[in-house]
Scaffold this motif. Sequence first.
Motif, mmCIF file in Angstrom:
data_model
loop_
_atom_site.group_PDB
_atom_site.id
_atom_site.type_symbol
_atom_site.label_atom_id
_atom_site.label_comp_id
_atom_site.label_asym_id
_atom_site.label_seq_id
_atom_site.Cartn_x
_atom_site.Cartn_y
_atom_site.Cartn_z
ATOM 1 N N TYR A 1 25.800 88.814 15.048
ATOM 2 C CA TYR A 1 26.543 87.850 15.876
ATOM 3 C C TYR A 1 27.435 88.584 16.855
ATOM 4 O O TYR A 1 27.453 88.277 18.044
ATOM 5 C CB TYR A 1 27.440 86.963 15.016
ATOM 6 C CG TYR A 1 26.786 85.827 14.283
ATOM 7 C CD1 TYR A 1 25.433 85.556 14.378
ATOM 8 C CD2 TYR A 1 27.553 85.004 13.468
ATOM 9 C CE1 TYR A 1 24.863 84.508 13.682
ATOM 10 C CE2 TYR A 1 26.989 83.948 12.777
ATOM 11 C CZ TYR A 1 25.648 83.705 12.890
ATOM 12 O OH TYR A 1 25.093 82.664 12.210
ATOM 13 N N TYR B 1 24.587 81.883 23.067
ATOM 14 C CA TYR B 1 24.717 80.815 22.074
ATOM 15 C C TYR B 1 23.347 80.428 21.521
ATOM 16 O O TYR B 1 23.171 80.294 20.310
ATOM 17 C CB TYR B 1 25.409 79.587 22.666
ATOM 18 C CG TYR B 1 25.678 78.535 21.619
ATOM 19 C CD1 TYR B 1 26.813 78.606 20.821
ATOM 20 C CD2 TYR B 1 24.779 77.501 21.398
ATOM 21 C CE1 TYR B 1 27.045 77.665 19.833
ATOM 22 C CE2 TYR B 1 25.002 76.561 20.411
ATOM 23 C CZ TYR B 1 26.142 76.640 19.633
ATOM 24 O OH TYR B 1 26.367 75.710 18.649
ATOM 25 N N ARG B 2 22.373 80.273 22.412
ATOM 26 C CA ARG B 2 21.022 79.932 21.959
ATOM 27 C C ARG B 2 20.434 81.052 21.094
ATOM 28 O O ARG B 2 19.766 80.799 20.090
ATOM 29 C CB ARG B 2 20.115 79.623 23.141
ATOM 30 C CG ARG B 2 20.451 78.297 23.803
ATOM 31 C CD ARG B 2 19.468 77.930 24.899
ATOM 32 N NE ARG B 2 19.852 76.709 25.567
ATOM 33 C CZ ARG B 2 19.648 75.489 25.103
ATOM 34 N NH1 ARG B 2 19.040 75.331 23.959
ATOM 35 N NH2 ARG B 2 20.030 74.421 25.790
ATOM 36 N N THR C 1 22.031 80.823 17.566
ATOM 37 C CA THR C 1 21.492 79.762 16.716
ATOM 38 C C THR C 1 20.057 80.087 16.295
ATOM 39 O O THR C 1 19.685 79.846 15.145
ATOM 40 C CB THR C 1 21.561 78.380 17.395
ATOM 41 O OG1 THR C 1 20.882 78.425 18.643
ATOM 42 C CG2 THR C 1 22.993 77.949 17.597
ATOM 43 N N GLN C 2 19.278 80.663 17.187
ATOM 44 C CA GLN C 2 17.909 81.020 16.831
ATOM 45 C C GLN C 2 17.893 82.156 15.805
ATOM 46 O O GLN C 2 17.097 82.144 14.863
ATOM 47 C CB GLN C 2 17.111 81.422 18.075
ATOM 48 C CG GLN C 2 15.633 81.500 17.830
ATOM 49 C CD GLN C 2 15.054 80.193 17.287
ATOM 50 O OE1 GLN C 2 15.322 79.124 17.805
ATOM 51 N NE2 GLN C 2 14.266 80.266 16.246
ATOM 52 N N GLU D 1 20.246 82.810 13.599
ATOM 53 C CA GLU D 1 20.683 82.261 12.307
ATOM 54 C C GLU D 1 19.546 81.482 11.650
ATOM 55 O O GLU D 1 19.302 81.627 10.453
ATOM 56 C CB GLU D 1 21.898 81.355 12.489
ATOM 57 C CG GLU D 1 22.442 80.852 11.181
ATOM 58 C CD GLU D 1 23.757 80.126 11.335
ATOM 59 O OE1 GLU D 1 24.250 79.646 10.306
ATOM 60 O OE2 GLU D 1 24.304 80.035 12.447
ATOM 61 N N CYS E 1 34.156 72.906 16.180
ATOM 62 C CA CYS E 1 33.286 73.787 15.382
ATOM 63 C C CYS E 1 33.556 73.598 13.891
ATOM 64 O O CYS E 1 32.619 73.567 13.085
ATOM 65 C CB CYS E 1 33.472 75.243 15.790
ATOM 66 S SG CYS E 1 32.842 75.600 17.441
ATOM 67 N N THR F 1 17.934 71.980 14.713
ATOM 68 C CA THR F 1 18.687 73.056 15.358
ATOM 69 C C THR F 1 18.658 72.979 16.879
ATOM 70 O O THR F 1 19.700 73.060 17.527
ATOM 71 C CB THR F 1 18.194 74.432 14.884
ATOM 72 O OG1 THR F 1 18.387 74.523 13.476
ATOM 73 C CG2 THR F 1 18.945 75.554 15.560
ATOM 74 N N THR G 1 21.945 72.214 19.161
ATOM 75 C CA THR G 1 22.369 73.233 20.129
ATOM 76 C C THR G 1 22.537 72.614 21.517
ATOM 77 O O THR G 1 23.565 72.828 22.173
ATOM 78 C CB THR G 1 21.339 74.380 20.183
ATOM 79 O OG1 THR G 1 21.293 75.008 18.903
ATOM 80 C CG2 THR G 1 21.715 75.418 21.222
#
Length: 191
Positions: free
Chosen positions: A73, A87-88, A91-92, A94, A158, A179, A183
């Motif tokens: 991260y 950000y994308r 999330t991908q 994770e 958040c 997801t 997002t």
Amino acid sequence: MNGYTKNKLDKMSKIEQVTFDLLSTFPIKKIAVTDISKAAGVSKVTIFNYYETKQALIKKVIFDHFQTIYEQYEAIIQSDLSFETAYRRLTQFELTEMQKNSVTLNQNIMTLYASDPSFYDPATQDKSDQLILALIKKGRADGFINPHYNDETILSICHIYNEGLKIFSDTPDKLFAMTDDLTSIFLNGLR
């Protein structure tokens, strides 16, 4: 070596690996310290000498598992990627990491998160908040985030979002399926 002997570190490593393997295979409520001690080849006393409780051992194993995720991260946030791309990518990443886990491990993690108020201790929450704030800073630098939204408000959103994730403790796969939509909703809301 933090005052630990090599023998102690080896035993702790074995105990933690066995615990991870059991968490990947069985629901938490079916894992007893006896199971861990037998599989690790140590006594229950040894386990309790190293870890205050079974819960403390399990939390350590899970947080150690997530340590590499936190490191990734940070690398993504510190990269030259734009805020939206970062950000994308986060999330991908994770989602990909969670899909590497067994279904049982994901359910155990979500169960702990949903049922144990101390699961996210203050130090862990602070680390998570610092990563979010660094990402927000990137979003502000890119002109992506609406300037009327302050850091505290975004951080609160958040936290609310993370609390909402607890409803998926029995079905993390449903969360994974959402997801991309989640997002997009979040990113559109920040503009």
